[in-house]
Enzyme design. Structure first.
Site, PDB file in Angstrom:
ATOM      1  CG  ASP A  27      35.003  77.629 -91.654  1.00  0.00           C
ATOM      2  OD1 ASP A  27      35.387  76.664 -90.957  1.00  0.00           O
ATOM      3  OD2 ASP A  27      35.456  78.787 -91.501  1.00  0.00           O
ATOM      4  CG  ASP A  28      36.667  71.767 -91.403  1.00  0.00           C
ATOM      5  OD1 ASP A  28      36.952  71.083 -92.412  1.00  0.00           O
ATOM      6  OD2 ASP A  28      37.136  71.532 -90.270  1.00  0.00           O
ATOM      7  CE  LYS A  44      38.509  80.009 -90.105  1.00  0.00           C
ATOM      8  NZ  LYS A  44      37.103  79.979 -89.594  1.00  0.00           N
ATOM      9  CG  ASP A  78      41.057  76.330 -88.173  1.00  0.00           C
ATOM     10  OD1 ASP A  78      41.729  76.625 -87.169  1.00  0.00           O
ATOM     11  OD2 ASP A  78      39.825  76.153 -88.142  1.00  0.00           O
ATOM     12  CB  SER A 131      43.735  80.011 -87.350  1.00  0.00           C
ATOM     13  OG  SER A 131      42.633  80.125 -88.211  1.00  0.00           O
ATOM     14  NE  ARG A 180      39.056  83.990 -84.809  1.00  0.00           N
ATOM     15  CZ  ARG A 180      38.553  82.755 -84.641  1.00  0.00           C
ATOM     16  NH1 ARG A 180      38.205  82.051 -85.677  1.00  0.00           N
ATOM     17  NH2 ARG A 180      38.384  82.272 -83.431  1.00  0.00           N
ATOM     18  CG  ASP A 208      36.295  78.971 -83.302  1.00  0.00           C
ATOM     19  OD1 ASP A 208      37.363  79.530 -83.610  1.00  0.00           O
ATOM     20  OD2 ASP A 208      35.934  77.869 -83.758  1.00  0.00           O
TER      21      ASP A 208
END
Ligand SMILES: *[C@@H]1O[C@H](CO)[C@@H](O)[C@H](O)[C@H]1NC(C)=O
Ligand SMILES: *[C@@H]1O[C@H](CO)[C@@H](O)[C@H](O)[C@H]1NC(C)=O
Ligand SMILES: *[C@@H]1O[C@H](CO)[C@@H](O)[C@H](O)[C@H]1NC(C)=O
Ligand SMILES: *[C@@H]1O[C@H](CO)[C@@H](O)[C@H](O)[C@H]1NC(C)=O
Length: 413
Positions: free
Chosen positions: A79-80, A155, A157, A190, A215, A219
């Site tokens: 992830d990030d 992913k 975001d 997202s 999404r 979260d």
């Protein structure tokens, strides 16, 4: 659990414009770092849990050695906070060299050598949510970079993008650039969640043309309350969300927090059951190195996973609410399109017994149904006709999860 021919034809026609990269034909399964490991980048202070290649390699090892891969979990997702704080001289993203000494390419090679797939993270806009460099001005270059590294899932975001009206242009651009690389990369968007947050109408037809999973809502956090609030959002929006889900395209209620700090065993079974009913991606965010056996068994329950992975890909619906118990059904195709997975979700802090007739919730097969218990090795629970009112007792803040098949299918007459 096979879909009837009629059903496949219907789904086929709906899905004509869905994203065509061959991926996510059933909800993707794997592991994603965020909820558990966040932006923990200080490997001096916390070498075991910081966001580093070692963390992802160790999770890959656990996936293979502890049965998760055999159960269907295949993606290992970063992830990030993986990036260096700036791009290189050619404007390319690169991983923080201290935490990822092998680079993402090296990590991808390791993950692939285990028969697993690697997911990575970026954002639309100039910065990620945690302030690292993101893809807004470099969509094409970054798509090419990810493909060169051997990334299998992305992913994207978007929290630092102030003008969220631009997302309906930007995300589809990324879809084109990913496609142009020639490498099939599962695209997790997202975008709808940010439009929802900004009050912008969401065009799910457009979303499904461009994303494999997306999404819709906030979260997940490590709490039962968070799990319930997410389930409630999907119930409230089910008339919009059920039609857009299907092979290649799934709504994403966010990660599984099973085996983290907050859920009891019954609550963990409830999250697993509900994510299966929702045809949700099963992306665990937990520490597979320390998870205890009762939580591991929940994540590995093959009968519940089989519902999640039912190949018709139909998302379930809430069909009844009585005394704090929510009843959800998922259409699993089958004979006369009358095979159903059913979850009874008890929100009360005491066990609860509810009473209803199957006919009241749309189960109309005249011969009645044979039932098995998905949490108990598909144990036979016998017969229910459709008009009689039966009692169902559901454990406190937990679930029952049963499978219903037309009765003549389960007997020899
Ligand atoms: C790119 O899109 C085309 C047309 O939708 C599709 O046939 C092809 O498989 C896609 N390729 C990749 C790598 O996603
Ligand atoms: C990392 O943690 C160590 C030990 O707690 C601390 O001394 C150091 O300043 C931290 N580094 C950063 C960049 O925060
Ligand atoms: C990103 O940076 C570019 C170039 O500095 C700038 O033009 C653009 O407005 C920025 N975008 C956002 C969303 O901040
Ligand atoms: C939604 O997107 C689809 C597919 O791109 C498009 O045909 C349709 O016109 C859009 N609907 C609205 C209301 O913009």
């Amino acid at each position: 659990m096979w879909a009837s021919a009629v059903l496949l034809v219907l789904l086929g026609s709906f899905g004509a414009n869905a994203l065509d990269n061959g991926l996510a034909r059933t909800p993707p399964m794997g592991w994603l770092a965020w909820e558990r490991f966040r932006c923990n980048v200080n490997c001096t202070a916390d070498p075991k849990n910081c966001v580093s290649e070692k963390l992802f390699m160790e999770m890959a090892d656990r996936l293979v050695e502890d049965g998760y891969k055999d159960a269907g979990y295949e993606y290992v997702n970063i992830d990030d906070c993986w990036m260096a704080k700036q791009r290189d001289a050619n404007n390319k993203l690169y991983a923080d060299p201290e935490r990822f000494p092998s680079g993402i390419k090296g990590l991808a090679d390791y993950i692939h050598s285990k028969g697993l797939k690697l997911g990575i993270y970026t954002a639309y806009g100039n910065f990620t949510c945690q302030g690292y460099p993101a893809s807004g001005m470099h969509l094409e270059l970054d798509a090419q970079t990810f493909a060169e590294w051997g990334v299998d899932m992305l992913k994207m975001d978007g929290c630092k993008q102030m003008d969220r009206h631009t997302m309906k242009k930007g995300y589809p651009q990324m879809t084109k650039y990913l496609n142009a690389t020639g490498r099939p990369i599962l695209f997790s968007c997202s975008w709808p969640d940010y439009e929802r947050g900004a009050g912008i109408p969401i065009n799910y037809t457009l979303v499904a043309e461009n994303c494999n999973i997306w999404r819709n809502y906030v979260d997940i956090q490590d709490s039962w309350q968070s799990v319930l609030s997410i389930i409630d959002y999907y119930a409230k929006e089910q008339d919009t969300l059920v039609p857009v889900a299907g092979p290649g395209n799934f709504n994403d209620p966010d990660m599984l927090i099973i085996g983290d700090f907050s859920l009891s065993v019954e609550q963990a079974k409830a999250q697993m059951a509900m994510w299966a009913i929702l045809a949700a991606p099963l992306l665990m965010s937990n520490d597979l190195r320390t998870i205890t056996p009762e939580y591991r068994d929940i994540l590995l329950n093959k009968d519940v996973i089989a519902i999640s992975q039912d190949n018709a890909g139909i998302m379930g619906k809430r069909v009844l609410q009585v005394d704090g118990v929510d009843v959800w059904t998922r259409d699993c195709g089958g004979y006369f399109d009358q095979e159903w997975a059913m979850t009874f979700l008890n929100r009360n802090s005491a066990n609860k017994t509810i009473t209803f007739a199957l006919n009241d919730i749309g189960l109309f097969f005249f011969g009645g149904y044979g039932i098995t218990d998905l949490w108990n090795h598909n144990a036979d629970l016998g017969y229910r006709d459709i008009y009689a009112k039966y009692k169902y007792t559901v454990p406190k803040t937990g679930v029952l999860m049963w499978y219903f098949v037309p009765w003549w299918n389960t007997t020899s007459f």
